[in-house]
Every structure is written in structure tokens, then in C-alpha cells.
Design a protein around this motif. Structure first.
Motif, mmCIF file in Angstrom:
data_model
loop_
_atom_site.group_PDB
_atom_site.id
_atom_site.type_symbol
_atom_site.label_atom_id
_atom_site.label_comp_id
_atom_site.label_asym_id
_atom_site.label_seq_id
_atom_site.Cartn_x
_atom_site.Cartn_y
_atom_site.Cartn_z
ATOM 1 N N MET A 271 -24.240 2.533 30.787
ATOM 2 C CA MET A 271 -22.870 2.943 30.915
ATOM 3 C C MET A 271 -22.740 4.354 31.329
ATOM 4 N N ALA A 272 -22.142 4.656 32.353
ATOM 5 C CA ALA A 272 -22.005 6.119 32.964
ATOM 6 C C ALA A 272 -21.041 7.080 32.083
ATOM 7 N N ASP A 273 -21.407 8.316 31.724
ATOM 8 C CA ASP A 273 -20.784 9.210 31.263
ATOM 9 C C ASP A 273 -20.288 10.343 32.094
ATOM 10 N N SER A 274 -19.238 10.963 31.762
ATOM 11 C CA SER A 274 -18.287 12.080 32.560
ATOM 12 C C SER A 274 -18.343 13.252 31.914
ATOM 13 N N LYS A 275 -18.412 14.415 32.640
ATOM 14 C CA LYS A 275 -17.850 15.409 32.043
ATOM 15 C C LYS A 275 -17.386 16.413 33.281
ATOM 16 N N ARG A 276 -16.583 17.577 32.725
ATOM 17 C CA ARG A 276 -16.254 18.334 33.542
ATOM 18 C C ARG A 276 -17.183 19.558 33.819
ATOM 19 N N GLY B 130 -31.423 11.562 34.751
ATOM 20 C CA GLY B 130 -30.869 10.281 35.009
ATOM 21 C C GLY B 130 -30.308 10.545 36.606
ATOM 22 N N TRP B 131 -29.203 9.456 36.764
ATOM 23 C CA TRP B 131 -28.555 9.582 38.010
ATOM 24 C C TRP B 131 -27.341 10.261 37.683
ATOM 25 N N LEU C 259 -30.079 2.504 41.940
ATOM 26 C CA LEU C 259 -28.657 3.135 41.767
ATOM 27 C C LEU C 259 -27.871 2.330 40.771
ATOM 28 N N PRO C 260 -27.374 2.646 39.625
ATOM 29 C CA PRO C 260 -26.596 1.971 38.731
ATOM 30 C C PRO C 260 -25.386 1.389 39.293
ATOM 31 N N PRO C 261 -25.046 0.135 38.855
ATOM 32 C CA PRO C 261 -23.711 -0.336 39.501
ATOM 33 C C PRO C 261 -22.581 0.440 39.167
ATOM 34 N N GLY D 109 -19.720 1.554 42.566
ATOM 35 C CA GLY D 109 -18.533 1.448 42.895
ATOM 36 C C GLY D 109 -17.659 2.768 43.079
ATOM 37 N N LEU D 110 -17.981 3.810 42.508
ATOM 38 C CA LEU D 110 -17.240 5.109 42.757
ATOM 39 C C LEU D 110 -17.749 5.635 44.330
ATOM 40 N N LEU D 111 -18.746 5.093 44.788
ATOM 41 C CA LEU D 111 -19.218 5.525 46.071
ATOM 42 C C LEU D 111 -18.550 4.743 47.151
#
Length: 508
Positions: free
Chosen positions: A1-6, A69-70, A92-94, A98-100
């Protein structure tokens, strides 16, 4: 699962001889702690025609450091990016694929640059030892990757100052003042990848040059259309990430496109734009399921919150929550499914094709001061007819329908005025502002109609479950009164928006 940060950072030029000034003299910084050296190895990916770089996105697979990681970085504003991280895998993770999607479509991404960094890390701490920012000095070696293997290389030294999570941007300002005073200059490149691409092969990436702004009517309309298409593409990842207001903004961009195609059909050929309008209407409908549910939920929760506790009978908040979850879960899946579908990709390709080969009609070559006002005022006349019809109807279902039709017309004429603003200036700005006021009154009226329908359903469900329906009836009465207020308000707002001088100013 992808994590996000600013990610909030600033980059500076440096050399191997660069020495840090005393940063404890920067406001808020009490200590600078050396954290040692780390080796980073990152391979950056893009399409063959560098679509990600053209949009200032970076995609990399990195080893070394504490975040291997990616990483996908999406620009937010100058010096600010959202970094989405996924675990280190071979492919490349799924989650990132999708974000691309809106950028790369069905085109594959492949390695384009490898960047090796020897990173010397320093932590900037406050008086309590809390991390304020991380400063690093990077010795960088970049290598262009080609189908034949290794390509040209470039080396440089740079400095980065990255704000800690939830940090105060004022820290970056204070540190920058000390760095500038010491002779350290801001970097001319926004990212390592941008610099690597420029220095290892100045001919790439071959980004499409921005179209010069022509002075004819077609140029102004195409510039507006281009902005809306760009908004759809750029908002796609935000919608997939369920960021606040992203669905609404993307939906508005589709509506503005549809409005421009219809209003300016003497400039852009309907044979091309009408099929696009149909597809944009489909996309707006898919996005609208989620957005409409969100607006309704916010309205009803606000109504309940405004009631005295003594008037809230039964599990009102719980039933609202159940209704929200039931509506939003299905809507969310539907939106993502639409964005993942071939129909959506085909629409994006068609929009690109329109920009590449605009279907211009003869009026496109004329002076915008002659062509654009006529198109805007034609939309205005349609709105005036619908407003008049709505005001003639007695209160009730027929008036509700008429006001909804007027709302759609008001939105279109507002967008028409906004599109004409770069060419027509302040008169178009003032005109659009007045139309927005009309749209707001009509929009709040329609929101009340939708809310009353929902309240009838909630009251019926509550009654069927043996709960009190009193509160739902009370809220229905409030919405009915709000609609009546908007109906009384409309004639005055429309009178201000329909002043002859406002329209005359558009014509110059």
C-alpha cells in the motif's frame, strides 16, 4: 500500500568546498546535529517522450537511506510536492500505476536516468530537541540510460533543506537568510532529475513548447480550453487519492470545457466538439455521484448541528452517517472505475487531438472583441428567458424545475464570461461575477430541492424502523423556508445582473 507525505523543501547550489554557516543563528534553530553520510541509488522512469518530466512529475526506484522504495512526486506549488511512496519491488506497484494513468495513458515507462548521491545529513533542532528541518549536502552523479545501455554523465553538488512533518515554513525562510548571507545561492533546477536531463542531453526531454498566445478569437478560446484540459489531467491523481475538493474541481473543469465548446461553436467546429461534449457529460456524471453525495451530507449535517438538542429526537446523527457511508462507498468505487476505463482514456486522447489540430472555423481568425461578446450575450439571452419563465411559475414543482434549468444556464453564461476575460478584461470579469451571484442563488435553491427529497427518504426510513420522524420533518421545513428565501431573493439579484450597462461594456 502506498503512503503519502507533503514534501516542502528548497534547493541550493553548492560545491565540494561549501561549508555550512552557523545555522543556530537562524530564528528558531537551537542546534545543528550531524547525522552522518548515506549512499542513495535512484533510477528514474519516464515515457519515451518524457511525459512525466513535461508535467514536473518524477518517478523513481531508490535504494539506500531509510525510505527505500518507489517514489512518485507530484507538484503542488513552488517548492512543495506530494511524495507517494510504495515498497521496494522489481516492478512498478499498481498503486502508482493508477496515479500515472492520465499522463502516460497506455504508454510504458522505462528507466531514463540513474542518480547516485552521497548525502551528508544534518538535523536542525529547536530548543526542545524537536526536528525542524533536515539539511543535506549531496554529491551527485547522474547517468543517462539509453536503449543501448549507459549514456553520458554529469556531476554536481547541491544542498537541500526539507521541512519536518507539520513544520513551520518560517524555519525555511530563516535558514535561507543565513545561507544567502553566506553566499549560497538557490538552485536553478527544480529537481535532480530536471538537472540531470538538461545536463546529460540538452535536446531532451522534448517537451511541447507552449503555444504563443495569439491575438485572434480562436487563440483566446483555445488557451481557455487548454487550461481546462490540463486541469482534468492534473486532478486525476488527486481524485484517485480522494484529496479534498479534487472531485469537485475536476468536475468543474469538465463543465467549463463543455460550456466553451457550446458557447464558442462559431470558433470551434461542432462536428468535432459535440462528441467531446457528450463524453465530458458522461465523465461529469460519474464524478457527480461522489460530489453530490458529499454536498448533501455536508448540508444535512450542518442543519442537524444547528438544532437545539431538545429538537433532535432519535438516532438522527447515526442515520445520517449510515446514509453517507452507503452513498459514498459505492460512489467512490464508481469514480475510480471510470478513471480506469478505456472510455476515459479515449476521451483524454481526443482532447489532446483537438489541441494538436484545432477544428477552427472562420470566426476564429477574427478580432476577439467582435466575436466573443456576441457569443457571451447569446448565452445571456437564453438565461434571461429561463429566469423569466421561472419567475412566472407559482411556487411548487414547476418552479423548482424552471429554476434548475435557469441555474444551468447561469452557470454556462458565467463560464462564458470567464473564458472571455483575458480578451475583454474588466467588463468580462464584472459580468462573470454578476452571473456567479445569480448562479449562487439558483444553486442554493436546487440544493434545497435535493435536500428535501433526501429528507423525505430519511423520514420514511426512520418511521419504518420505529424511530421518531419529528427531526426530519423539522429539517424539511427549514429547507422549504430556505428555498422560499432564495425565490424572493432572485428578482433583486437578477435585476443587478441584467443592467444594460453591464452588457454594453462587454461590447466595448
Amino acid at each position: 500500500m502506498a503512503d503519502s507525505k507533503r514534501e516542502v523543501e528548497r534547493k541550493y547550489e553548492a560545491t565540494p568546498e561549501t561549508r555550512l554557516p552557523d545555522l543556530t543563528r537562524a530564528a528558531g534553530v537551537s542546534a545543528v546535529v550531524h547525522r552522518g553520510l548515506t549512499e542513495l541509488d535512484a533510477v528514474y522512469y519516464d515515457t519515451e517522450d518524457f511525459r512525466l518530466a513535461a508535467g514536473s512529475l518524477t518517478l523513481r526506484r531508490r535504494t539506500g537511506g531509510d525510505d527505500a522504495g518507489w517514489h512518485l512526486k507530484i507538484p503542488v506549488s513552488a517548492g512543495i510536492r506530494d511524495e507517494i511512496q510504495a515498497p521496494l519491488t522489481d516492478d512498478l506497484p499498481p498503486d502508482l500505476t493508477g496515479l500515472l494513468r492520465s499522463r502516460v495513458r497506455n504508454t510504458a515507462v522505462s528507466p531514463v536516468v540513474r542518480i547516485l548521491s552521497a548525502r551528508d545529513i544534518h538535523h536542525l533542532l529547536d530548543e526542545d530537541g524537536v526536528l525542524l528541518a533536515e539539511l543535506s549536502i549531496d554529491e551527485v552523479l547522474a547517468e543517462r540510460l539509453t536503449e543501448e545501455g549507459h549514456g553520458t554523465t554529469s556531476a554536481w553538488t547541491e544542498m537541500e533543506v526539507e521541512l519536518a512533518d507539520d513544520g513551520d515554513p518560517a524555519v525555511l525562510d530563516a535558514v535561507e537568510r543565513r545561507l544567502l548571507k553566506a553566499g549560497v545561492l538557490p538552485s536553478a533546477a527544480p529537481s535532480k532529475l530536471a538537472r540531470a536531463l538538461a545536463e546529460t542531453d540538452p535536446e531532451k526531454p522534448r517537451q511541447t513548447k507552449k503555444r504563443a498566445s495569439p491575438h485572434d478569437a480562436g487563440g483566446h478560446v483555445l488557451a481557455y480550453v487548454h487550461r481546462q484540459i490540463t486541469a482534468v489531467i492534473e486532478l486525476d491523481p488527486a481524485v484517485r487519492r480522494d484529496l479534498p475538493d479534487s472531485v469537485h474541481r475536476m468536475r468543474v473543469a469538465t463543465r467549463r470545457l463543455r460550456s466553451a465548446f457550446r458557447t464558442y461553436r462559431k470558433i470551434l467546429d461542432r462536428a468535432v466538439t459535440d462528441p467531446l461534449r457528450d463524453e465530458l457529460k458522461w465523465l461529469a456524471a460519474e464524478l457527480g455521484v461522489d460530489r453530490d453525495q458529499e454536498v448533501l451530507d455536508e448540508r444535512l449535517r450542518s442543519r442537524v448541528a444547528g438544532l437545539p438538542d431538545i429538537l433532535v429526537l432519535g438516532p438522527v446523527s447515526a442515520r445520517l452517517q449510515l446514509s453517507r457511508v452507503a452513498g459514498s462507498t459505492g460512489a467512490r468505487r464508481r469514480v475510480v472505475s471510470a478513471l480506469d476505463g478505456d472510455r476515459y482514456l479515449a476521451l483524454l486522447e481526443s482532447l489532446d487531438a483537438l489541441l494538436a489540430d484545432p477544428p477552427l472555423r472562420p470566426d476564429a481568425a477574427r478580432n476577439p472583441g467582435d466575436v466573443l461578446p456576441r457569443a457571451v450575450l447569446k448565452d445571456y439571452e437564453r438565461l434571461a428567458t429561463r429566469i423569466g419563465h421561472a419567475l412566472e411559475q407559482p411556487p411548487g414543482h414547476d418552479r423548482d424545475l424552471a429554476m434548475h434549468e435557469a441555474r444551468k444556464a447561469a452557470k454556462r453564461v458565467r463560464y462564458a464570461g470567464e473564458a472571455a476575460r483575458p480578451a475583454l478584461g474588466k467588463p468580462a470579469k464584472k459580468f462573470a461575477k454578476k452571473m456567479k451571484a445569480v448562479q449562487s442563488v439558483l444553486g442554493d435553491h436546487q440544493d434545497s430541492v435535493v435536500a428535501r427529497d433526501a429528507l423525505r427518504t430519511l423520514a420514511s426510513q426512520a418511521h419504518g424502523a420505529g424511530e421518531s420522524a419529528f427531526t426530519w420533518g423539522l429539517l424539511y421545513g427549514q429547507e422549504e423556508a430556505a428555498a422560499a428565501d432564495r425565490e424572493r431573493e432572485l428578482p433583486e439579484v437578477w435585476a443587478r445582473a441584467s443592467e444594460p450597462g453591464l452588457r454594453a461594456a462587454l461590447k466595448g
